[in-house]
Design an enzyme around this catalytic site. Structure first.
Site, PDB file in Angstrom:
ATOM      1  N   HIS A   1      69.349  52.007  71.859  1.00  0.00           N
ATOM      2  CA  HIS A   1      70.496  52.173  72.765  1.00  0.00           C
ATOM      3  C   HIS A   1      70.071  51.894  74.205  1.00  0.00           C
ATOM      4  O   HIS A   1      68.978  52.269  74.629  1.00  0.00           O
ATOM      5  CB  HIS A   1      71.160  53.545  72.610  1.00  0.00           C
TER       6      HIS A   1
ATOM      7  N   ASP B   1      71.729  52.788  77.064  1.00  0.00           N
ATOM      8  CA  ASP B   1      72.132  53.726  78.112  1.00  0.00           C
ATOM      9  C   ASP B   1      71.156  54.890  78.203  1.00  0.00           C
ATOM     10  O   ASP B   1      70.402  55.182  77.273  1.00  0.00           O
ATOM     11  CB  ASP B   1      73.547  54.241  77.868  1.00  0.00           C
TER      12      ASP B   1
ATOM     13  N   ASP C   1      63.399  57.460  76.152  1.00  0.00           N
ATOM     14  CA  ASP C   1      64.643  57.522  75.388  1.00  0.00           C
ATOM     15  C   ASP C   1      65.647  56.484  75.903  1.00  0.00           C
ATOM     16  O   ASP C   1      66.429  56.774  76.803  1.00  0.00           O
ATOM     17  CB  ASP C   1      65.216  58.940  75.508  1.00  0.00           C
TER      18      ASP C   1
ATOM     19  N   GLU D   1      75.294  55.579  73.630  1.00  0.00           N
ATOM     20  CA  GLU D   1      74.749  56.510  72.642  1.00  0.00           C
ATOM     21  C   GLU D   1      74.733  57.928  73.198  1.00  0.00           C
ATOM     22  O   GLU D   1      75.029  58.892  72.481  1.00  0.00           O
ATOM     23  CB  GLU D   1      73.329  56.071  72.248  1.00  0.00           C
TER      24      GLU D   1
END
Length: 378
Positions: free
Chosen positions: A76, A78, A106, A138
């Site tokens: 992801h 974002d 992350d 996400e």
């Protein structure tokens, strides 16, 4: 380009979920174009009117009505917001064998490892196709992945979904559900409580029942998890308008994380029964339940080929995660899904987020080997 250079580029792009992710999508599309991969964008407008894009690149396949790949690698784009006092949030900083920056853990580290692994492979020699899937939103409800699952632009046999797991393959995850509970009373001057009905007192009675529901849910177990049952939490309460006014409304935000195989509606049904029990004791008990999210969990069999391969490549036994991931959406696209990535989830979402350099570099080798063994370099 090295994996650290790629991660530096990615961290330098501010892609918090409130912003458009087009800048990072453009970067990823350009990198895939350099490899000669067909790229397709899936744009949409989010609830705040901001344009977002999911992005898919293929190796060994073309986009069609029935695109199918052997392996999908999913990350992801974002990130969660960052404290403006963290001056280096968008500048990858190396210190003590770690790389610091928003999204470094992350999940931009996984995306960087994916690009680096794919760039190191002779893609024309692959016998089975792969897909690189880069999603939006996400962090605010898996919204991009849900849109892809609904659109079904491809099917996949296997999938590795990037999340910080310290490179331990995770073959199952709990779902994630939310609901708003609105308890109503009747406002009055607090000096004359008989003329009103406290929504907060009513909510407190319901809270006692909700706490009991949590204990009841412990009876249905999935021993691969810690804790091995569906958990629930009332994380937010808002009620009342002033200290001397009987509160007319109280709102509770209820979260629960169902174990795989348990319907999200199970808790809702128990909650509605609890409300009816309150009404039996207080005929004027006024309560509304508004479900707002119902993400199911996922589980891939322990004997799946992808699980065994990643256990071998990482030298770690597969486990489970209690936090939400996009693996459920990849299951909807047909894939045996495993969650894996460098970094520790406990370091994500915080000021000073980091990924260990050794894990980042090891992830490149793991993904490269997974591609070669599943998709068969000839």
């Amino acid at each position: 380009m090295t994996v650290k250079q790629t991660l530096s580029d990615l961290v330098g792009i501010n892609s918090v979920s409130a912003r458009s992710n087009i800048e990072i999508a453009d970067y990823l599309a350009a990198r895939c174009d350099e490899l000669g991969l067909p790229v397709k964008r899936f744009p949409y407008i989010d609830e705040q009117g901001v344009e977002k894009q999911n992005l898919i690149a293929l190796a060994g396949a073309d986009f069609s009505a029935d695109t199918s790949v052997e392996l999908a690698l999913v990350g992801h784009t974002d990130t969660v917001p960052f404290d403006l006092n963290w001056k280096e949030a968008l500048t990858l900083t190396e210190r003590d064998g770690k790389l610091f920056g928003r999204g470094s853990c992350d999940t931009k580290a996984f995306i960087a490892a994916t690009l680096t692994a794919v760039e190191s492979i002779e893609l024309k020699a692959l016998r089975k196709p792969i897909a690189l899937i880069f999603t939006a939103d996400e962090e605010v409800g898996l919204m991009g992945a849900k849109r892809l699952a609904d659109a079904r632009p491809l099917t996949a046999r296997f999938s590795i979904v990037g999340e910080p797991t310290s490179l331990q393959p995770m073959r199952a995850g709990k779902g994630y559900s939310l609901g708003e509970i609105i308890v109503r009373g009747r406002e009055a001057h607090s000096a004359y409580p008989a003329f009103g009905a406290s929504a907060i007192f009513r909510a407190s009675h319901l809270l006692t029942r909700i706490e009991a529901l949590g204990r009841k849910l412990e009876a249905e177990r999935h021993d691969a998890f810690d804790p091995p049952f569906t958990t629930l939490n009332v994380g937010v309460i808002h009620g009342g308008t002033a200290k001397n006014v009987i509160p007319g409304e109280c709102r509770l935000t209820l979260e629960w994380r169902p174990i795989p195989g348990q319907r999200s509606e199970t808790l809702l049904e128990l909650l509605r029964d609890a409300v009816e029990q309150e009404r039996n004791e207080d005929p004027e008990f006024d309560c509304e339940i508004v479900p707002t999210r119902a993400d199911v969990g996922f589980e891939t069999a322990a004997d799946s080929q992808i699980v065994g391969l990643l256990e071998h490549l990482t030298s770690k036994k597969s486990g489970t995660v209690a936090f939400g991931t996009e693996a459920s959406q990849l299951k909807q696209l047909g894939a045996d899904a495993v969650v894996l990535g460098p970094g520790d989830i406990r370091e994500a979402h915080r000021t000073g987020e980091f990924v260990p350099i050794d894990q980042l570099e090891a992830c490149v080798l793991i993904l490269k080997s997974a591609i070669e063994q599943l998709c068969g370099n000839s």
